[in-house]
Design a protein around this motif. Structure first.
Motif, PDB file in Angstrom:
ATOM      1  N   PHE A 159       1.111  -1.158  -0.044  1.00 59.86           N
ATOM      2  CA  PHE A 159      -0.117  -0.307   0.057  1.00 59.86           C
ATOM      3  C   PHE A 159       1.296   1.257   0.337  1.00 59.86           C
ATOM      4  O   PHE A 159       2.276   1.275  -0.142  1.00 59.86           O
ATOM      5  N   PRO A 160       1.036   2.159  -0.266  1.00 59.45           N
ATOM      6  CA  PRO A 160       2.242   3.499  -0.812  1.00 59.45           C
ATOM      7  C   PRO A 160       1.982   4.018   0.495  1.00 59.45           C
ATOM      8  O   PRO A 160       0.575   4.010   1.667  1.00 59.45           O
ATOM      9  N   GLY A 161       3.089   4.923   0.680  1.00 60.51           N
ATOM     10  CA  GLY A 161       3.346   4.996   1.806  1.00 60.51           C
ATOM     11  C   GLY A 161       3.768   4.031   2.533  1.00 60.51           C
ATOM     12  O   GLY A 161       4.227   4.275   4.107  1.00 60.51           O
ATOM     13  N   THR A 162       3.696   2.727   2.684  1.00 58.43           N
ATOM     14  CA  THR A 162       3.691   1.559   3.950  1.00 58.43           C
ATOM     15  C   THR A 162       4.791   0.254   2.901  1.00 58.43           C
ATOM     16  O   THR A 162       5.116   0.126   2.550  1.00 58.43           O
ATOM     17  N   MET A 163       5.321  -0.263   4.205  1.00 58.61           N
ATOM     18  CA  MET A 163       5.604  -1.391   3.885  1.00 58.61           C
ATOM     19  C   MET A 163       4.364  -2.583   4.234  1.00 58.61           C
ATOM     20  O   MET A 163       5.461  -3.964   4.360  1.00 58.61           O
ATOM     21  N   ASP A 164       3.412  -2.925   3.715  1.00 57.65           N
ATOM     22  CA  ASP A 164       2.123  -3.177   4.057  1.00 57.65           C
ATOM     23  C   ASP A 164       1.230  -3.946   3.054  1.00 57.65           C
ATOM     24  O   ASP A 164       1.694  -2.899   2.097  1.00 57.65           O
ATOM     25  N   ARG A 165       1.960  -5.229   3.196  1.00 56.17           N
ATOM     26  CA  ARG A 165       0.028  -5.869   1.588  1.00 56.17           C
ATOM     27  C   ARG A 165      -1.281  -5.243   2.020  1.00 56.17           C
ATOM     28  O   ARG A 165      -1.517  -5.112   3.207  1.00 56.17           O
ATOM     29  N   ILE A 166      -1.814  -5.625   0.859  1.00 58.59           N
ATOM     30  CA  ILE A 166      -3.666  -5.585   1.056  1.00 58.59           C
ATOM     31  C   ILE A 166      -4.315  -6.699   1.349  1.00 58.59           C
ATOM     32  O   ILE A 166      -3.321  -8.024   0.156  1.00 58.59           O
ATOM     33  N   VAL A 167      -4.660  -6.848   2.062  1.00 59.79           N
ATOM     34  CA  VAL A 167      -5.651  -7.996   2.169  1.00 59.79           C
ATOM     35  C   VAL A 167      -7.054  -8.070   2.007  1.00 59.79           C
ATOM     36  O   VAL A 167      -7.687  -6.740   2.434  1.00 59.79           O
ATOM     37  N   MET A 168      -7.631  -8.192   0.962  1.00 65.31           N
ATOM     38  CA  MET A 168      -9.177  -8.173   0.259  1.00 65.31           C
ATOM     39  C   MET A 168      -9.801  -9.641   0.679  1.00 65.31           C
ATOM     40  O   MET A 168      -9.449 -10.501   0.143  1.00 65.31           O
ATOM     41  N   VAL A 169     -10.540  -9.281   1.834  1.00 64.56           N
ATOM     42  CA  VAL A 169     -11.932 -10.285   2.423  1.00 64.56           C
ATOM     43  C   VAL A 169     -13.770 -10.061   1.862  1.00 64.56           C
ATOM     44  O   VAL A 169     -13.866  -9.152   1.745  1.00 64.56           O
ATOM     45  N   SER A 170     -13.510 -11.540   0.857  1.00 58.24           N
ATOM     46  CA  SER A 170     -15.103 -11.007  -0.312  1.00 58.24           C
ATOM     47  C   SER A 170     -16.208 -12.181  -0.333  1.00 58.24           C
ATOM     48  O   SER A 170     -16.016 -13.444   0.460  1.00 58.24           O
ATOM     49  N   GLY A 171     -17.539 -11.860   0.467  1.00 59.36           N
ATOM     50  CA  GLY A 171     -17.798 -13.215   0.144  1.00 59.36           C
ATOM     51  C   GLY A 171     -19.436 -11.894   1.181  1.00 59.36           C
ATOM     52  O   GLY A 171     -19.481 -10.581   1.126  1.00 59.36           O
TER      53      GLY A 171
END
Length: 327
Positions: free
Chosen positions: A84-96
């Motif tokens: 995610f811009p400005g971080t060293m973190d990944r994005i998690v998306m949970v759907s349903g």
């Protein structure tokens, strides 16, 4: 902690033959009265560190597959170099469906909590932080008139909820971070309330299927990968200051790119360098053949514009060159 290994960045959910289970201390309060959205799919995004993402994926994808089977939701993660811009973190998306999404988030946060804290025998669970990613256009609904909605969510859940301002350092980024702080039960209640509010937002529901639209920002703010580009030389005194006027468009920096890789930056008929210039807003000039950085065989790439534009352009160039140097 289980490592990510060769697991893929996306997994399909499966619920056949697996019973639901969750050890969360989540409150037993019922959700808002309306259940019209229960059958409709929705998504929620949040951030995890690379190590946390590896733990959630598990060896060969075993953990994330288990979580999907137990919850019925689909869990997707950005790749291990997509932050995610400005971080060293990944994005998690949970759907349903909402209930399935909440079960999956509960499982994820539960696992992270178990690995982060040692049981101290107290009656009150540890407080932690989760960072949701919410479109700027949907934040108004969460805040409410005069802050009335967010105040009611804080009172109901007893969690701390803070919506960070939109980061103007990343042009075109339309998402904001919503921080939820509390025990796991408090966090889950707050996330539940936020998710039901988002489900009422038609624009949010229509645009929730683009999980990781941050490709243009890869590598930003962390500097180029080691060995990808050569020396970096500021062309004016401004670059060495920590409090610059970020909108001064006369800033300039020159970086070195190996002669054999300069074609990646240029692209066919100059398309790549034009794209980098358009996305970043910076002017980019590449030295002629044989015009190298002193003492090297690196071509000079001069980037001119605001500090923000330079940062975006430099990161995009680094990413293009890295596709070859890291293979």
């Amino acid at each position: 902690m289980a490592m990510e290994g060769a697991a893929q960045s996306e997994y399909n959910s499966s619920t056949e033959g697996v019973q639901e289970h969750s050890s969360s201390p989540r409150k037993s309060q019922s959700p808002p009265p309306s259940t019209d959205h229960d059958e409709n799919k929705i998504s929620i995004k949040f951030l995890l560190s690379n190590a946390e993402a590896g733990s959630i994926i598990g060896k060969g994808g075993s953990t994330i597959s288990d979580f999907q089977a137990r919850s019925g939701a689909r869990i997707q993660l950005s790749r291990n170099n997509e932050f995610f811009p400005g971080t060293m973190d990944r994005i998690v998306m949970v759907s349903g469906p909402i209930d399935d999404v909440l079960k999956a988030v509960d499982l994820v946060l539960n696992k992270l909590l178990d690995e982060s804290y040692v049981e101290d025998g107290g009656d009150v669970g540890p407080r932690s932080k989760v960072r949701l990613v919410v479109p700027n256009s949907s934040c108004g609904g969460i805040i409410g008139k005069g802050g009335s909605v967010i105040k009611s969510f804080i009172e109901d859940s007893r969690a701390g909820i803070k919506i960070l301002p939109q980061d103007e350092n990343f042009p075109g980024l339309h998402d904001r971070i919503v921080i939820v702080i509390g025990t796991l039960g408090e966090q889950m209640r707050a996330i539940e309330l936020i998710l039901y509010k988002l489900a009422e937002d038609a624009h949010y529901v229509q645009n929730m299927n683009a999980p990781f639209p941050y490709a243009a920002y890869l590598g930003m703010n962390y500097g180029p990968p080691n060995g990808v580009i050569g020396g970096r030389y500021p062309n004016n005194r401004y670059q060495n200051k920590m409090e610059p006027n970020s909108e001064d468009r006369n800033n300039s920096v020159t970086i070195g790119v190996a002669d054999e890789h300069i074609g990646l930056v240029l692209g066919r008929n100059g398309r790549s360098v034009m794209e980098i210039s358009q996305v970043s807003g910076a002017r980019i000039k590449i030295s002629d053949r044989g015009d190298f950085m002193s003492g090297t065989s690196d071509r000079k790439v001069t980037i001119t514009g605001s500090q923000r534009a330079i940062s975006i352009a430099e990161s995009m160039i680094s990413k293009k060159v890295a596709t070859v140097t890291e293979s």
